[in-house]
Motif scaffolding. Structure first.
Motif, PDB file in Angstrom:
ATOM      1  N   UNK A  81       0.830  -1.208   0.000  1.00  0.00           N
ATOM      2  CA  UNK A  81       0.000   0.000   0.000  1.00  0.00           C
ATOM      3  C   UNK A  81       0.866   1.260   0.000  1.00  0.00           C
ATOM      4  N   UNK A  82       1.891   1.287   0.874  1.00  0.00           N
ATOM      5  CA  UNK A  82       2.770   2.460   0.924  1.00  0.00           C
ATOM      6  C   UNK A  82       3.562   2.609  -0.369  1.00  0.00           C
ATOM      7  N   UNK A  83       3.948   1.484  -0.960  1.00  0.00           N
ATOM      8  CA  UNK A  83       4.664   1.525  -2.238  1.00  0.00           C
ATOM      9  C   UNK A  83       3.787   2.134  -3.323  1.00  0.00           C
ATOM     10  N   UNK A  84       2.524   1.728  -3.374  1.00  0.00           N
ATOM     11  CA  UNK A  84       1.612   2.279  -4.373  1.00  0.00           C
ATOM     12  C   UNK A  84       1.426   3.782  -4.187  1.00  0.00           C
ATOM     13  N   UNK A  85       1.339   4.223  -2.933  1.00  0.00           N
ATOM     14  CA  UNK A  85       1.188   5.660  -2.671  1.00  0.00           C
ATOM     15  C   UNK A  85       2.423   6.422  -3.135  1.00  0.00           C
ATOM     16  N   UNK A  86       3.615   5.879  -2.845  1.00  0.00           N
ATOM     17  CA  UNK A  86       4.849   6.527  -3.302  1.00  0.00           C
ATOM     18  C   UNK A  86       4.900   6.599  -4.814  1.00  0.00           C
ATOM     19  N   UNK A  87       4.574   5.494  -5.469  1.00  0.00           N
ATOM     20  CA  UNK A  87       4.640   5.440  -6.927  1.00  0.00           C
ATOM     21  C   UNK A  87       3.629   6.399  -7.551  1.00  0.00           C
ATOM     22  N   UNK A  88       2.450   6.487  -6.975  1.00  0.00           N
ATOM     23  CA  UNK A  88       1.429   7.407  -7.493  1.00  0.00           C
ATOM     24  C   UNK A  88       1.893   8.853  -7.396  1.00  0.00           C
ATOM     25  N   UNK A  89       2.505   9.216  -6.277  1.00  0.00           N
ATOM     26  CA  UNK A  89       3.010  10.582  -6.114  1.00  0.00           C
ATOM     27  C   UNK A  89       4.090  10.882  -7.156  1.00  0.00           C
ATOM     28  N   UNK A  90       4.993   9.929  -7.355  1.00  0.00           N
ATOM     29  CA  UNK A  90       6.068  10.127  -8.341  1.00  0.00           C
ATOM     30  C   UNK A  90       5.501  10.323  -9.738  1.00  0.00           C
ATOM     31  N   UNK A  91       4.536   9.507 -10.108  1.00  0.00           N
ATOM     32  CA  UNK A  91       4.001   9.564 -11.471  1.00  0.00           C
ATOM     33  C   UNK A  91       3.134  10.798 -11.685  1.00  0.00           C
ATOM     34  N   UNK A  92       2.473  11.266 -10.629  1.00  0.00           N
ATOM     35  CA  UNK A  92       1.695  12.495 -10.743  1.00  0.00           C
ATOM     36  C   UNK A  92       2.597  13.704 -10.956  1.00  0.00           C
ATOM     37  N   UNK A  93       3.819  13.653 -10.434  1.00  0.00           N
ATOM     38  CA  UNK A  93       4.749  14.769 -10.544  1.00  0.00           C
ATOM     39  C   UNK A  93       5.657  14.662 -11.765  1.00  0.00           C
ATOM     40  N   UNK A  94       5.735  13.508 -12.382  1.00  0.00           N
ATOM     41  CA  UNK A  94       6.666  13.293 -13.500  1.00  0.00           C
ATOM     42  C   UNK A  94       5.968  12.505 -14.602  1.00  0.00           C
ATOM     43  N   UNK A  95       5.514  13.211 -15.638  1.00  0.00           N
ATOM     44  CA  UNK A  95       4.809  12.521 -16.720  1.00  0.00           C
ATOM     45  C   UNK A  95       5.756  11.794 -17.661  1.00  0.00           C
ATOM     46  N   UNK A  96       7.066  11.898 -17.419  1.00  0.00           N
ATOM     47  CA  UNK A  96       8.045  11.149 -18.207  1.00  0.00           C
ATOM     48  C   UNK A  96       8.402   9.811 -17.557  1.00  0.00           C
ATOM     49  N   UNK A  97       7.920   9.605 -16.347  1.00  0.00           N
ATOM     50  CA  UNK A  97       8.254   8.380 -15.629  1.00  0.00           C
ATOM     51  C   UNK A  97       7.547   7.184 -16.260  1.00  0.00           C
ATOM     52  N   UNK A  98       8.288   6.095 -16.408  1.00  0.00           N
ATOM     53  CA  UNK A  98       7.743   4.849 -16.935  1.00  0.00           C
ATOM     54  C   UNK A  98       7.848   3.767 -15.868  1.00  0.00           C
ATOM     55  N   UNK A  99       6.825   2.927 -15.802  1.00  0.00           N
ATOM     56  CA  UNK A  99       6.827   1.788 -14.896  1.00  0.00           C
ATOM     57  C   UNK A  99       6.643   0.534 -15.738  1.00  0.00           C
ATOM     58  N   UNK A 100       7.668  -0.290 -15.791  1.00  0.00           N
ATOM     59  CA  UNK A 100       7.612  -1.538 -16.580  1.00  0.00           C
ATOM     60  C   UNK A 100       7.418  -2.688 -15.608  1.00  0.00           C
ATOM     61  N   UNK A 101       6.380  -3.465 -15.843  1.00  0.00           N
ATOM     62  CA  UNK A 101       6.040  -4.578 -14.953  1.00  0.00           C
ATOM     63  C   UNK A 101       6.447  -5.890 -15.603  1.00  0.00           C
ATOM     64  N   UNK A 102       7.225  -6.681 -14.880  1.00  0.00           N
ATOM     65  CA  UNK A 102       7.629  -8.013 -15.327  1.00  0.00           C
ATOM     66  C   UNK A 102       7.108  -9.029 -14.325  1.00  0.00           C
TER      67      UNK A 102
END
Length: 293
Positions: free
Chosen positions: A266-287
């Motif tokens: 849950x905390x990881x998702x919150x961190x990732x959401x904040x990062x992506x909201x602030x950086x539209x160049x950020x990519x998240x690749x899921x393997x």
């Protein structure tokens, strides 16, 4: 006249910026999907796939999909609207990205029908249109060897994990492993002893992570990883986060023993959401990787 021309140019630029900002604005969407899984598939894996496809369907409904020359990707019309054939559709083929899940996904009671597991899920979240294809990063998960021929997403308990990466541009990267059975996320990169917020990648250089022998930088910092499974079959996810802009890893706590530092999902998702909201160049690749005991 000269001042008037400058004013018009400035207005045009401001209009373009405003339109760009509007295009990047996150929208709240609702997705649902019914997944028919073979009986040989675990319930947890079927739920994971159903949820992923519900997100893809929601993004596709909101922003559409990229047209591709592939015979196995089809679109059909139903009384409820258009539905996608997910035989080959992936997140890279929709024109948006999932930023944040709102609340908890809702799963109906799982039933068996016509010798299939029927899993239906509803999910709500924030999505954002993708106006560009993003950076074409070459990422390969390797099993029990650092040669590229060792590429695999199928592991056994006790196997070594390595990751190959090559980017055409400079950037920053972090790698996390979500362990479904624990509902925890482990930070694999940057390494535990590193003081940097994210690992800096130089353009056009190949990197082999989690190997002391193949390390480009200080070998004393490198952590090597062995995968294990608490169940007969376990499905975990590698989250590879990349951006040309500098960012900082999540706050974590000691994993205990030889385990990497960790954070709740849950905390990881919150961190990732904040990062992506602030950086539209950020990519998240899921393997998604499978580990058999």
């Amino acid at each position: 006249m000269k001042h008037l021309l400058i004013l018009r140019v400035l207005c045009a630029i401001l209009s373009m910026v405003a339109l760009s900002s509007f295009a990047q604005k996150a929208k709240v969407v609702h997705g649902e999907y019914t997944y028919y899984a073979p009986l040989s598939q675990s319930v947890d894996e079927a739920k994971r796939i159903a949820l992923e496809r519900a997100k893809i369907q929601a993004i596709a409904d909101e922003f559409g999909t990229n047209i591709m020359q592939r015979n196995v990707t089809n679109m059909s019309n139903t009384k409820d609207g258009s539905m996608l054939d997910f035989n080959s559709l992936s997140l890279s083929e929709v024109k948006g990205e999932w930023i944040e899940t709102i609340g908890e996904p809702t799963f109906d009671d799982i039933v068996i029908k016509d010798n299939m597991l029927v899993v239906r899920v509803e999910v709500k979240g924030k999505v954002r249109r993708k106006d560009s294809a993003g950076v074409d990063i070459d990422l390969r998960v390797l099993r029990n060897g650092t040669d590229l021929k060792c590429q695999s997403l199928q592991f056994h308990d006790g196997d070594d994990l390595y990751l190959y990466a090559k980017s055409p541009v400079n950037g920053y990267m972090t790698v996390y492993l979500y362990v479904e059975s624990e509902n925890m996320v482990y930070c694999l990169l940057p390494y535990a002893s590193s003081s940097f917020g994210a690992y800096r990648i130089e353009h056009d250089l190949p990197y082999l992570f989690f190997s002391i022998k193949e390390a480009r930088d200080d070998k004393d910092d490198v952590d090597e990883y062995v995968l294990s499974s608490a169940k007969e079959v376990e499905n975990n996810d590698l989250y590879i986060v990349f951006s040309p802009n500098e960012f900082y890893k999540s706050n974590t706590v000691a994993g205990g023993g030889t385990l990497p530092r960790k954070i709740s999902f849950r905390d990881f998702q919150e961190w990732l959401s904040k990062c992506r909201n602030q950086d539209d160049k950020m990519q998240v690749i899921l393997k998604s990787i499978m580990i058999k005991r």
